[in-house]
Motif scaffolding. Structure first.
Motif, PDB file in Angstrom:
ATOM      1  N   UNK A 840       0.838  -1.213   0.000  1.00 19.61           N
ATOM      2  CA  UNK A 840       0.000   0.000   0.000  1.00 19.61           C
ATOM      3  C   UNK A 840       0.871   1.260   0.000  1.00 19.61           C
ATOM      4  N   UNK A 841       1.970   1.217   0.747  1.00 19.54           N
ATOM      5  CA  UNK A 841       2.891   2.362   0.734  1.00 19.54           C
ATOM      6  C   UNK A 841       3.480   2.537  -0.666  1.00 19.54           C
ATOM      7  N   UNK A 842       3.830   1.413  -1.299  1.00 17.71           N
ATOM      8  CA  UNK A 842       4.374   1.488  -2.655  1.00 17.71           C
ATOM      9  C   UNK A 842       3.370   2.113  -3.602  1.00 17.71           C
ATOM     10  N   UNK A 843       2.089   1.730  -3.428  1.00 18.53           N
ATOM     11  CA  UNK A 843       1.041   2.286  -4.280  1.00 18.53           C
ATOM     12  C   UNK A 843       0.883   3.785  -4.054  1.00 18.53           C
ATOM     13  N   UNK A 844       0.900   4.203  -2.795  1.00 20.29           N
ATOM     14  CA  UNK A 844       0.774   5.628  -2.476  1.00 20.29           C
ATOM     15  C   UNK A 844       1.901   6.442  -3.123  1.00 20.29           C
ATOM     16  N   UNK A 845       3.107   5.871  -3.154  1.00 21.76           N
ATOM     17  CA  UNK A 845       4.278   6.605  -3.654  1.00 21.76           C
ATOM     18  C   UNK A 845       4.548   6.348  -5.131  1.00 21.76           C
ATOM     19  N   UNK A 846       3.740   5.466  -5.713  1.00 21.26           N
ATOM     20  CA  UNK A 846       3.905   5.127  -7.139  1.00 21.26           C
ATOM     21  C   UNK A 846       5.294   4.566  -7.425  1.00 21.26           C
ATOM     22  N   UNK A 847       5.738   3.671  -6.537  1.00 19.00           N
ATOM     23  CA  UNK A 847       7.022   2.988  -6.737  1.00 19.00           C
ATOM     24  C   UNK A 847       6.780   1.497  -6.538  1.00 19.00           C
ATOM     25  N   UNK A 848       7.801   0.691  -6.812  1.00 21.26           N
ATOM     26  CA  UNK A 848       7.659  -0.747  -6.660  1.00 21.26           C
ATOM     27  C   UNK A 848       7.790  -1.143  -5.194  1.00 21.26           C
TER      28      UNK A 848
END
Length: 892
Positions: A840-848
């Protein structure tokens, strides 16, 4: 310099002297008072009494013993000796900072330090000061009187002097805390005279002993001289009958008798070395032309023949002052043709061994006035650094009218002395005379004098605040030393280190920061190589100001390094460290740590009390103004900014703080409603200053106060676009906030939020708080939607500080600069307090997810955390996260 006597020697019974029980008992009673003064003429037995008392049975006190050197001029040398003696007595000398001289001596501060160390050591202590009449500094005597009046209950002082001094101890006398032993008390009684003769193995009739006592009037030195002569006399009765007269003529007669009875090598040593204030075996061998002098000196001390060792190893000796005076009189009478040569030999040896002031005195005594002037000119800067400014004046006064008057040397020495004493106009006049005379000197001498005059000219310019007028003409001072003798290089080193320091200061104030840092670092490195800690501290302290464009953490580190080194040498409260103290306070002001900043500013204010130059006092007022601005006290801030600008008027040309100072003063006036005064002052600024980013911000603040938000936005935009150049990020951060205030007034809330976000982004790396406080931005920040900022932790911290809560506690175990979190790691860190998973953190930051995992591993390593919970706890302790902050965004 003043030197410590060996305390152990005061506890060692003098050989072949009788125990004067009644006199020792009188001193025992006297020392119950807070202060005891023993006053009597030369040879009256003051030192012998002190030693006998100190060696008495049952004495369980600490002795701090100071022997004042003959003709002591400089109060600093005296006070350093007192402090060293106090520390040695308490056994703390090995644990304390190294004591070193400084040209910026703060006598009141060191007096307080002596008092503090006496108070901290709870043992019963006696401060013994022998030969105080040799101290020729009125300031030192005044400070000593203050110390004596304030001694802790467990500390007593005993002062021995030939004559009454202006100590002004009337308060102690009225309180019954002053005891005195006078010349009449020190005189031998008839019984003591007979006891002395008996102890010396002298058979003299009752009538002869009475006659001897009558002729000497119980004068201790006369009786000792008589005993030495009588021990070798074939007819003691006749000897006593044949001398009479004043104490001086009696002493001269007895000295002649004593010398005649000494072996030739002893006579020669006593006479030829009598011209020295202190002597060791090597120097005595040189003056006598024979080896074995140290053994003779040791034997003379053991025989109590007016010779006293000055150190525990018994390598340095001095003669009793009266004895030395009589020997010098006999030397002038019997060997007048030898005197100049003896003085030259002594001067050469002393100069080679670093005893410069004494070397100059002996060169003068030899009548070699030109050589003395040259030596003084070469060494006057070094003597000043050694805290011997008064000694320089005394040496200058010793030159007769017309002596060495044609060359540049004496004017150069006088310029150095005037500069050290703050007589800047006199220094400039003498420096001009010296410069005019340099062309007539030899080529090998010319370069040395040019270096000296350039260094002095730069020092003069810096003290006057003429910050730009001489930089170009002295740049050669920074060049490497080549093509010179070792002696010239050694002589140039002090001057070059000072010149590099002053050049760096001038460049820092002229905004040539990179050149300034380079020269200050070179100056510090040179000072370290040549053993000049004062100059090293001065360069490092000024380096803190030169690094103002660096991040606050860098400046803070440099300040602490300079302060730590200063404290090692006892200069933590001296003017030399004031730039570091003020700039360290400034870094705390920038981050909103106002209480900590105030503590350092108070220390800086104490340090500059004895500094008369405008530059450091300007810096202090500027710092205090920042503090009051940060705390929301604009009237107090305005008063400080105005005080700084008054000092600025004494400076030549523009300087690094001119735009910032003027901008903050104008902005503060605007916020106080002093609109007309602010507009008038703004219109009066010169074009260069008016075009700066700092003044553009002041113009924006003024327009906001006048209800002209569009004009305010235009002024702030000039800073943001670079049309109005700014010194650093602080000004740009302030401009964003002023733009945000203007946009809010214009009704563009979204643009205002964006401007605040830009300000927070600029402030994030250094945790800047001051621009938000100075612009009254609390309402802006409180209106900031938490979910629209990437800087929520900083936002909450600043709000807390502006509301008066103060910054979160600092974690002193924070990682070093090399281990700080990257911007990407900081973004991930702000999601760790939430319940969002790693995907979910990756999704929020648009990173893998892999990227998030890598960042989290790095965060754990840098914060020395085991898991997510401990990482959050450590981050909050280091103020990387706000305590009350839970999420950049609500979990999905």
């Amino acid at each position: 310099m003043a030197y410590n006597a060996n305390p152990a020697s005061y506890g060692k019974p003098a050989q072949r002297l009788i125990h004067r029980a009644a006199l020792v008992a009188a001193l025992d009673r006297a020392v119950d008072a807070k202060v005891t003064v023993i006053s009597g003429p030369a040879g009256s037995g003051k030192t012998s009494l002190l030693r006998a008392w100190a060696a008495g049975p049952g004495q369980r006190h600490q002795l701090a013993v100071v022997q004042v050197q003959r003709h002591q001029q400089d109060c600093q040398q005296f006070w350093l000796a007192v402090l060293a003696a106090v520390r040695e007595a308490s056994g703390a000398s090995g644990d304390s900072e190294h004591l070193a001289a400084t040209p910026d001596f703060n006598e009141a501060a060191i007096g307080e330090r002596v008092l503090s160390e006496l108070a901290e050591n709870r043992e019963h202590t006696f401060l013994l000061i022998d030969d105080l009449h040799e101290l020729r500094s009125p300031d030192a005597l005044l400070q000593l009187a203050r110390l004596l009046e304030r001694l802790p209950p467990h500390v007593h002082a005993i002062v021995a002097t030939r004559r009454d001094l202006a100590l002004r101890l009337h308060k102690l006398r009225l309180a019954g805390d002053l005891a005195e032993i006078r010349a009449a008390d020190l005189r031998f009684t008839p019984d003591e005279t007979r006891e002395l003769l008996k102890a010396s193995g002298i058979a003299l009739s009752e009538a002869g002993a009475a006659k001897l006592h009558e002729r000497t009037e119980g004068w201790a030195a006369g009786l000792r001289l008589a005993a030495i002569s009588l021990a070798h006399s074939h007819d003691p009765e006749r000897f006593v009958a044949e001398f009479s007269g004043s104490s001086r003529t009696v002493a001269e007669y007895l000295l002649a008798e004593m010398l005649e009875r000494q072996p030739a090598d002893v006579q020669q040593l006593l006479l030829r070395t009598s011209l020295l204030d202190r002597v060791n075996g090597e120097l005595a061998d040189l003056l006598t032309g024979q080896p074995g002098s140290e053994r003779i000196l040791l034997d003379l001390e053991d025989a109590n023949a007016f010779v006293v060792s000055l150190d525990a190893g018994r390598t340095w000796f001095r003669y009793h002052h009266l004895f030395a005076d009589l020997l010098r009189l006999e030397l002038r009478r019997s060997l007048p043709e030898k005197l100049p040569g003896l003085h030259r030999l002594a001067a050469k040896w002393l100069s080679e061994h670093g005893e410069i002031a004494e070397a100059i005195r002996h060169t003068q005594a030899a009548g070699d006035w030109c050589d003395a002037a040259r030596l003084l000119a070469d060494q006057s800067f070094s003597l000043t650094l050694d805290g011997q400014a008064q000694t320089i004046q005394t040496l200058l006064r010793a030159f007769p009218p017309g002596a060495a008057a044609d060359g540049p040397d004496l004017p150069l020495a006088r310029a150095t002395s005037d500069l050290a004493q703050g007589r800047l106009d006199d220094a400039a006049a003498h420096l001009s005379v010296a410069e005019a005379a340099i062309s007539a000197t030899s080529p090998e001498r010319k370069h040395r004098l040019e270096v000296a005059t350039a260094a002095l000219r730069l020092s003069l310019a810096r003290k006057r605040g003429h910050l730009t007028s001489v930089v170009e003409q002295v740049r050669f001072l920074a060049a490497p030393l080549t093509g010179q003798s070792d002696e010239d290089i050694a002589l140039d080193s002090d001057l070059r280190a000072v010149a590099l320091m002053n050049l760096g200061i001038v460049e820092a104030w002229a905004l040539a920061s990179r050149d300034s840092e380079r020269h200050l670092r070179e100056g510090a490195a040179l000072a370290r190589r040549i053993g000049r800690p004062y100059l090293e501290v001065a360069c490092l302290a000024e380096l803190a100001f030169a690094s103002k464009i660096e991040p606050p953490a860098t400046t803070r580190q440099r300040c602490r390094e300079a302060i730590a080194l200063a404290e090692q040498h006892g200069w933590g409260g001296e003017p030399v460290i004031a730039p570091a103290l003020v700039n360290l306070a400034g870094t705390f002001i920038l981050t909103g740590e106002f209480d900590e900043a105030e503590r350092w500013l108070q220390r800086a204010a104490r340090a500059v009390e004895t500094d008369t130059g405008p530059v450091i006092r300007l810096l202090l007022h500027h710092g205090i103004g920042m503090l009051w601005s940060g705390r929301g006290r604009p009237r107090a801030a305005l008063a400080e900014y105005r005080a700084a600008e008054q000092l600025q008027a004494e400076l030549e040309g523009s300087h690094a703080l001119a735009a910032q100072l003027a901008g903050w003063r104008l902005g503060t006036q605007a916020r106080l409603g002093q609109l007309t005064e602010a507009r008038t002052a703004l219109a009066a600024l010169d074009a260069e200053l008016a075009g700066s980013g700092e003044i553009a911000n002041a113009r924006a603040a003024l327009c906001l106060a006048e209800g002209e938000p569009a004009a305010a936005l235009a002024a702030a935009s000039n800073v943001l676009t670079g049309a109005a150049p700014a010194i650093g990020q602080l000004t740009v951060t302030e401009a964003n906030l002023l733009a945000a205030l203007a946009l809010r007034e214009l009704g563009d809330q979204r643009a205002a939020i964006a401007a605040v976000e830009s300000a927070l982004a600029l402030a994030e790396a250094d945790r800047l708080v001051l621009p938000f406080a100075m612009t009254d931005s609390l309402e802006l920040l409180e209106a900031m939607p938490g979910f629209e900022t990437a800087h929520a932790a900083l936002l909450h911290d600043i709000i807390d500080i502006l509301r008066g809560a103060g910054p979160a506690p600092r974690d002193e175990t924070a990682p070093t600069a090399a281990e700080q979190l990257s911007a990407s790691e900081l973004r991930v860190l702000r999601y760790l307090p939430t319940n969002l998973s790693r995907p979910e953190i990756a999704s929020e930051l648009s990173v893998s997810v892999n990227t998030v995992n890598t960042h989290i591993r790095n965060i754990y390593a840098k914060l020395q955390a085991r898991d997510r919970s401990s990482a959050v706890q450590r981050a909050r302790g280091m103020r990387l996260l706000s305590e009350g902050f839970t999420s950049p965004r609500s979990p999905r």
